[in-house]
Write a protein that holds these residues in place. Sequence first.
Motif, PDB file in Angstrom:
ATOM      1  N   ILE A 267       0.838  -1.208   0.000  1.00 50.22           N
ATOM      2  CA  ILE A 267       0.000   0.000   0.000  1.00 50.22           C
ATOM      3  C   ILE A 267       0.868   1.252   0.000  1.00 50.22           C
ATOM      4  CG2 ILE A 267      -1.723   1.282   1.309  1.00 50.22           C
ATOM      5  CD1 ILE A 267      -2.652  -1.313  -0.153  1.00 50.22           C
ATOM      6  N   ALA A 268       1.955   1.243   0.771  1.00 48.53           N
ATOM      7  CA  ALA A 268       2.841   2.415   0.816  1.00 48.53           C
ATOM      8  C   ALA A 268       3.435   2.718  -0.554  1.00 48.53           C
ATOM      9  CB  ALA A 268       3.953   2.172   1.828  1.00 48.53           C
ATOM     10  N   ARG A 269       3.644   1.700  -1.360  1.00 51.61           N
ATOM     11  CA  ARG A 269       4.223   1.898  -2.693  1.00 51.61           C
ATOM     12  C   ARG A 269       3.173   2.264  -3.738  1.00 51.61           C
ATOM     13  NH1 ARG A 269       7.382  -3.082  -1.502  1.00 51.61           N
ATOM     14  NH2 ARG A 269       9.570  -2.481  -1.194  1.00 51.61           N
ATOM     15  N   ASN A 270       1.993   1.657  -3.650  1.00 56.57           N
ATOM     16  CA  ASN A 270       1.108   1.643  -4.818  1.00 56.57           C
ATOM     17  C   ASN A 270      -0.229   2.350  -4.675  1.00 56.57           C
ATOM     18  OD1 ASN A 270       3.022  -0.037  -6.108  1.00 56.57           O
ATOM     19  ND2 ASN A 270       2.165  -1.838  -5.095  1.00 56.57           N
ATOM     20  N   VAL A 276      -3.623   7.585   2.185  1.00 53.82           N
ATOM     21  CA  VAL A 276      -3.565   6.141   2.431  1.00 53.82           C
ATOM     22  C   VAL A 276      -2.109   5.688   2.468  1.00 53.82           C
ATOM     23  CG1 VAL A 276      -4.173   3.863   1.534  1.00 53.82           C
ATOM     24  CG2 VAL A 276      -5.835   5.724   1.409  1.00 53.82           C
ATOM     25  N   ARG A 277      -1.306   6.172   1.514  1.00 53.82           N
ATOM     26  CA  ARG A 277       0.113   5.808   1.508  1.00 53.82           C
ATOM     27  C   ARG A 277       0.814   6.282   2.777  1.00 53.82           C
ATOM     28  NH1 ARG A 277      -0.239   7.953  -3.606  1.00 53.82           N
ATOM     29  NH2 ARG A 277       1.194   9.648  -3.143  1.00 53.82           N
ATOM     30  N   GLU A 278       0.506   7.523   3.201  1.00 49.95           N
ATOM     31  CA  GLU A 278       1.144   8.060   4.402  1.00 49.95           C
ATOM     32  C   GLU A 278       0.775   7.237   5.632  1.00 49.95           C
ATOM     33  OE1 GLU A 278       0.283  12.186   4.844  1.00 49.95           O
ATOM     34  OE2 GLU A 278       1.277  12.772   2.981  1.00 49.95           O
ATOM     35  N   GLN A 279      -0.487   6.815   5.727  1.00 46.24           N
ATOM     36  CA  GLN A 279      -0.884   6.012   6.873  1.00 46.24           C
ATOM     37  C   GLN A 279      -0.214   4.648   6.852  1.00 46.24           C
ATOM     38  OE1 GLN A 279      -4.998   5.848   7.933  1.00 46.24           O
ATOM     39  NE2 GLN A 279      -5.331   8.024   7.660  1.00 46.24           N
ATOM     40  N   ALA A 280      -0.045   4.079   5.669  1.00 50.50           N
ATOM     41  CA  ALA A 280       0.658   2.799   5.586  1.00 50.50           C
ATOM     42  C   ALA A 280       2.096   2.954   6.065  1.00 50.50           C
ATOM     43  CB  ALA A 280       0.625   2.276   4.148  1.00 50.50           C
ATOM     44  N   VAL A 281       2.750   4.047   5.667  1.00 51.46           N
ATOM     45  CA  VAL A 281       4.119   4.297   6.126  1.00 51.46           C
ATOM     46  C   VAL A 281       4.147   4.507   7.635  1.00 51.46           C
ATOM     47  CG1 VAL A 281       6.035   5.939   6.005  1.00 51.46           C
ATOM     48  CG2 VAL A 281       4.892   5.211   3.908  1.00 51.46           C
ATOM     49  N   PHE A 282       3.194   5.268   8.148  1.00 50.57           N
ATOM     50  CA  PHE A 282       3.123   5.512   9.590  1.00 50.57           C
ATOM     51  C   PHE A 282       3.031   4.190  10.362  1.00 50.57           C
ATOM     52  CE2 PHE A 282       0.603   5.961  13.446  1.00 50.57           C
ATOM     53  CZ  PHE A 282       1.240   7.002  14.100  1.00 50.57           C
ATOM     54  N   TRP A 283       2.170   3.280   9.917  1.00 52.30           N
ATOM     55  CA  TRP A 283       1.968   2.031  10.651  1.00 52.30           C
ATOM     56  C   TRP A 283       3.091   1.031  10.429  1.00 52.30           C
ATOM     57  CZ3 TRP A 283      -0.743   2.286  14.668  1.00 52.30           C
ATOM     58  CH2 TRP A 283      -1.848   3.124  14.730  1.00 52.30           C
ATOM     59  N   LEU A 296      11.464   2.299   4.294  1.00 50.70           N
ATOM     60  CA  LEU A 296      11.458   3.661   4.818  1.00 50.70           C
ATOM     61  C   LEU A 296      12.689   4.426   4.349  1.00 50.70           C
ATOM     62  CD1 LEU A 296      10.230   2.767   8.417  1.00 50.70           C
ATOM     63  CD2 LEU A 296       8.907   3.944   6.647  1.00 50.70           C
ATOM     64  N   GLN A 297      13.809   3.759   4.308  1.00 54.22           N
ATOM     65  CA  GLN A 297      15.022   4.403   3.810  1.00 54.22           C
ATOM     66  C   GLN A 297      14.869   4.768   2.332  1.00 54.22           C
ATOM     67  OE1 GLN A 297      18.569   1.956   3.890  1.00 54.22           O
ATOM     68  NE2 GLN A 297      19.894   3.754   4.150  1.00 54.22           N
ATOM     69  N   GLU A 298      14.243   3.885   1.586  1.00 58.01           N
ATOM     70  CA  GLU A 298      14.007   4.150   0.163  1.00 58.01           C
ATOM     71  C   GLU A 298      13.112   5.374  -0.024  1.00 58.01           C
ATOM     72  OE1 GLU A 298      11.703   2.120  -3.631  1.00 58.01           O
ATOM     73  OE2 GLU A 298      12.275   0.852  -1.939  1.00 58.01           O
TER      74      GLU A 298
END
Length: 494
Positions: A267-270, A276-283, A296-298
Amino acid sequence: MKLTGLIVAAAMFSGAPHEWPRTGAAPVAAPAMHLAANIAVRASRYARDSADVLYREAREALSRGEYARAANLFGRVVERFPKSEYAGESLYYQAFAMYRSGGTEKLKDARTLLARLQKKYPHVARRGDVATLRTRICGELARQGDAPCAAEVSEAAASVGGIVGNALSSAQAPLGALGATGAGASRASGRTAATARGANCPAENDEDDERIAALNALLQMDAARALPILSKVLDRRDACSAGLRRKAVFLVSQKRTPETADILLRIARNDPDQEVREQAVFWLSQVSDERAVDMLQEILRTSREEGLQNKALFALSQHRSGRGAAILREFATRDGTSDELRGQAIFWLGQRRSPENTEFLRSLYSRLRNDELKDKILFSLSQQRGVGNDQWLMDIAINPAETIELRKKALFWAGQGGVSLDRLVPFYSRMKETEMRDQMIFVFSQRNSPAAVDKLLDIAKNDPNPELRKKAIFWLGQSRDPRVQQFLLDLINR
């Protein structure tokens, strides 16, 4: 009913005691049919008013959190006035009060009441909040092992996820187009399509929406049953699904399985929606999988979305591996990156106390030329007490090579930290600038101790600068020390 009885009944509803018959004889001029009609009207009004009083009493009990009493009162409305305008509403609120009371038996009773509502008062049962309440009740019962409710919850959530009939309509944008036009365009096109269809799109925090309630109910189910449904929800791309996907991201994050990381990374990628992407990264911060750190580094290396990078910085700060902190330190030194994001990296490093982070922040401070980032380091180091940072802050405060504003900030944070008054008081005479002495007076005013009052009294009496004496007097006026009252009285009477 005999005519005399009708007259007596009519009198009871008509109110005026002097008009009541004193004998069994009926007034000759009162037609029986007229009296019967009058009785029916009065009786209906009496029932309506009584139902209203009881209903209001029940609502007040509900608003006070007296759920058992509220359920009882709503039940009495339904029992005594089943044909009143309040009956259907009361049956719904009776079920709601039982749901809030909790416990398996009350939950089952609440479910039974909603079934009765569906049968007897279908016009009320058609409302969305009734279906939402049933989904919530079934979610709780499913968690307690109720098989029929578990099946119902699965079916309701599956319909939200589009497992049944999930074909995209021609009015919806294709996935490829969304990916090509970017998150902002996808949200704009989603709003346009939703408006054109008159869609009622749910928000992820809309607890009264039946679709959101169905997804919430999945939280009570085991991961093996819930994750496939949530994954289907996250695959949706229709205009109204963004709110559902945001909720689904949170629910996925609460399921601690190896598959959780895979779904969040995907989800964070696509996902076409930036939030939605930001929340996937947050979690991803809750996922211990090292692949999350790589992802996360990427994001920090390649993404141009500051919101996404901000969430990645937070997520890295929550990972307990040394890699997360190392990536934050590297990012904080990166020229060409926004000061806001570098400041966030510095902030999160300050929240992770370690010798490496402390030494790094002190070293970075000496290399920086940006006062805003220096300010962030002063604050971050003030959060790490007991490792020499208090003295380091005081050294900044007395360093004439620093700007006055940074020195004042360093002095303030040192005063808020662990620097003792025995060490602070001598600094007043060492500060030659009026602004710095003014700041020291403020620092003393924040310390609730007799020693701080002693110094303020000394400044108020003896400082050669009248403006500084006034500042000390002002802050003394905020103190409850009894010596201050006498000082102020002597000053007034001088």
